[in-house]
Design an enzyme around this catalytic site. Structure first.
Site, PDB file in Angstrom:
ATOM      1  N   ARG A   1      34.022  47.076  37.959  1.00 44.94           N
ATOM      2  CA  ARG A   1      33.255  46.217  38.882  1.00 44.94           C
ATOM      3  C   ARG A   1      33.595  46.556  40.329  1.00 44.94           C
ATOM      4  O   ARG A   1      32.705  46.603  41.187  1.00 44.94           O
ATOM      5  CB  ARG A   1      33.548  44.739  38.592  1.00 44.94           C
ATOM      6  CG  ARG A   1      32.862  44.262  37.322  1.00 44.94           C
ATOM      7  CD  ARG A   1      33.487  42.991  36.782  1.00 44.94           C
ATOM      8  NE  ARG A   1      33.340  41.850  37.664  1.00 44.94           N
ATOM      9  CZ  ARG A   1      34.130  40.772  37.623  1.00 44.94           C
ATOM     10  NH1 ARG A   1      35.133  40.706  36.746  1.00 44.94           N
ATOM     11  NH2 ARG A   1      33.930  39.775  38.437  1.00 44.94           N
TER      12      ARG A   1
ATOM     13  N   ARG B   1      42.245  34.604  37.396  1.00 45.00           N
ATOM     14  CA  ARG B   1      41.070  33.740  37.225  1.00 45.00           C
ATOM     15  C   ARG B   1      40.578  33.772  35.773  1.00 45.00           C
ATOM     16  O   ARG B   1      40.109  32.770  35.237  1.00 45.00           O
ATOM     17  CB  ARG B   1      39.952  34.209  38.170  1.00 45.00           C
ATOM     18  CG  ARG B   1      38.706  33.350  38.148  1.00 45.00           C
ATOM     19  CD  ARG B   1      37.735  33.731  39.247  1.00 45.00           C
ATOM     20  NE  ARG B   1      36.858  34.835  38.862  1.00 45.00           N
ATOM     21  CZ  ARG B   1      35.927  35.364  39.669  1.00 45.00           C
ATOM     22  NH1 ARG B   1      35.784  34.926  40.892  1.00 45.00           N
ATOM     23  NH2 ARG B   1      35.163  36.354  39.246  1.00 45.00           N
TER      24      ARG B   1
ATOM     25  N   ARG C   1      35.313  33.787  31.792  1.00 46.54           N
ATOM     26  CA  ARG C   1      34.412  34.930  32.000  1.00 46.54           C
ATOM     27  C   ARG C   1      34.991  36.171  31.348  1.00 46.54           C
ATOM     28  O   ARG C   1      36.072  36.627  31.721  1.00 46.54           O
ATOM     29  CB  ARG C   1      34.215  35.176  33.498  1.00 46.54           C
ATOM     30  CG  ARG C   1      33.229  34.234  34.136  1.00 46.54           C
ATOM     31  CD  ARG C   1      33.036  34.526  35.596  1.00 46.54           C
ATOM     32  NE  ARG C   1      32.662  35.913  35.880  1.00 46.54           N
ATOM     33  CZ  ARG C   1      32.263  36.338  37.066  1.00 46.54           C
ATOM     34  NH1 ARG C   1      32.194  35.490  38.079  1.00 46.54           N
ATOM     35  NH2 ARG C   1      31.948  37.598  37.254  1.00 46.54           N
TER      36      ARG C   1
ATOM     37  N   LYS D   1      34.527  34.617  47.551  1.00 44.04           N
ATOM     38  CA  LYS D   1      33.182  34.208  47.991  1.00 44.04           C
ATOM     39  C   LYS D   1      32.806  32.836  47.429  1.00 44.04           C
ATOM     40  O   LYS D   1      32.263  32.007  48.142  1.00 44.04           O
ATOM     41  CB  LYS D   1      32.123  35.247  47.558  1.00 44.04           C
ATOM     42  CG  LYS D   1      32.362  36.643  48.102  1.00 44.04           C
ATOM     43  CD  LYS D   1      31.218  37.589  47.763  1.00 44.04           C
ATOM     44  CE  LYS D   1      31.054  37.902  46.278  1.00 44.04           C
ATOM     45  NZ  LYS D   1      32.175  38.674  45.685  1.00 44.04           N
TER      46      LYS D   1
ATOM     47  N   ARG E   1      23.458  43.174  46.632  1.00 44.89           N
ATOM     48  CA  ARG E   1      24.526  44.072  46.197  1.00 44.89           C
ATOM     49  C   ARG E   1      24.125  45.532  46.303  1.00 44.89           C
ATOM     50  O   ARG E   1      24.925  46.405  45.946  1.00 44.89           O
ATOM     51  CB  ARG E   1      24.860  43.763  44.748  1.00 44.89           C
ATOM     52  CG  ARG E   1      26.182  42.987  44.581  1.00 44.89           C
ATOM     53  CD  ARG E   1      26.288  42.762  43.110  1.00 44.89           C
ATOM     54  NE  ARG E   1      27.554  42.441  42.568  1.00 44.89           N
ATOM     55  CZ  ARG E   1      27.946  41.212  42.241  1.00 44.89           C
ATOM     56  NH1 ARG E   1      27.227  40.178  42.551  1.00 44.89           N
ATOM     57  NH2 ARG E   1      29.076  41.032  41.611  1.00 44.89           N
TER      58      ARG E   1
HETATM   59  P1  AMP Z   1      29.439  37.999  39.938  1.00 45.30           P
HETATM   60  O1  AMP Z   1      29.502  36.652  39.321  1.00 45.30           O
HETATM   61  O2  AMP Z   1      28.796  37.976  41.311  1.00 45.30           O
HETATM   62  O3  AMP Z   1      30.787  38.687  39.953  1.00 45.30           O
HETATM   63  O4  AMP Z   1      28.474  38.893  39.023  1.00 45.30           O
HETATM   64  C1  AMP Z   1      28.793  39.157  37.658  1.00 45.30           C
HETATM   65  C2  AMP Z   1      27.948  40.330  37.187  1.00 45.30           C
HETATM   66  O5  AMP Z   1      26.561  39.993  37.278  1.00 45.30           O
HETATM   67  C3  AMP Z   1      28.098  41.609  37.986  1.00 45.30           C
HETATM   68  O6  AMP Z   1      29.184  42.397  37.550  1.00 45.30           O
HETATM   69  C4  AMP Z   1      26.749  42.292  37.730  1.00 45.30           C
HETATM   70  O7  AMP Z   1      26.719  42.886  36.445  1.00 45.30           O
HETATM   71  C5  AMP Z   1      25.793  41.111  37.702  1.00 45.30           C
HETATM   72  N1  AMP Z   1      25.235  40.810  39.053  1.00 45.30           N
HETATM   73  C6  AMP Z   1      25.445  39.675  39.781  1.00 45.30           C
HETATM   74  N2  AMP Z   1      24.768  39.720  40.939  1.00 45.30           N
HETATM   75  C7  AMP Z   1      24.131  40.920  40.967  1.00 45.30           C
HETATM   76  C8  AMP Z   1      23.295  41.577  41.916  1.00 45.30           C
HETATM   77  N3  AMP Z   1      22.988  41.010  43.094  1.00 45.30           N
HETATM   78  N4  AMP Z   1      22.810  42.814  41.596  1.00 45.30           N
HETATM   79  C9  AMP Z   1      23.106  43.384  40.417  1.00 45.30           C
HETATM   80  N5  AMP Z   1      23.920  42.844  39.487  1.00 45.30           N
HETATM   81  C10 AMP Z   1      24.433  41.609  39.742  1.00 45.30           C
END
Ligand code: AMP
Length: 190
Positions: free
Chosen positions: A146, A128, A134, A14, A89
């Protein structure tokens, strides 16, 4: 206004595809993951609370991310459009996004989903993690958590957009440019 949701599990590509769309269409990138990581870096209370959940691979509460998106929409009223990455999400977040956009007299044109199998995702994220810094990309159990959160809570969001006739799924495995060309052809149809 062009408003797109780029959808898919962690590691689907993404972020990579968002960067290309932003460059071509001048959209504003709204990644709730990036916004949360900025809160963590700034040491805010919100960031510290969110970090506890993010470190376990669990979603943060809907109200937290909906509030962040609300702020960003208000800050960028003159935008050419938005690309939502990692948001919504949950179905509750998707319904809230529809309401927020309606307040600005706009709506989502399309959700484009990048489809990738779990084993491929795990390998991509571990790879990654060697450079992203991260913590949630560096532990296989956390990556699987996740993906499990995605399957249980996030995958149903696709149906939400399908019911509105706004869902298109594409194969997220292949050359970045080939995948991008498919995304552009979907965008251009709208
Ligand atoms: P990402 O960078 O999108 O993979 O997000 C990293 C982490 O942030 C996720 O594993 C969630 O814990 C939190 N997170 C990011 N976006 C959301 C969302 N829209 N709703 C809930 N948790 C989120």
């Amino acid at each position: 206004m062009l408003n797109l949701v780029l959808f898919g599990p962690p590691g689907a590509g993404k972020g990579t595809q968002s960067a290309k769309l932003i460059e071509q269409y001048g959209l504003i990138h709204l990644s709730t993951g990036d916004l949360l990581r900025a809160e963590i870096s700034a040491g805010t209370t919100l960031g510290l609370e969110a970090k506890k959940l993010m470190d376990q691979g669990i979603l943060v509460p809907d109200a937290v991310v909906i509030g962040m998106i609300d702020n960003k929409l208000n800050e960028n009223k003159a935008a050419a459009g938005f690309i939502f990455d990692g948001f919504p999400r949950t179905v509750a977040q998707a319904a809230a996004l529809d309401n927020l956009l309606a307040q600005h007299d706009v709506s989502i044109q399309q959700m484009i989903a990048l489809e990738v199998e779990e084993e491929e995702l795990t390998q991509r994220l571990l790879s990654r993690g060697k450079t992203s810094g991260r913590p949630d990309d560096q532990n296989e159990d956390l990556i699987r958590k996740r993906v499990q959160e995605y399957t249980e809570k996030t995958a149903p969001v696709a149906d939400f957009y399908a019911q509105q006739g706004k869902f298109t799924g594409i194969n997220g495995v292949g050359e970045i440019e080939d995948i991008y060309a498919q995304i552009v052809s979907i965008v251009e149809k709208n």
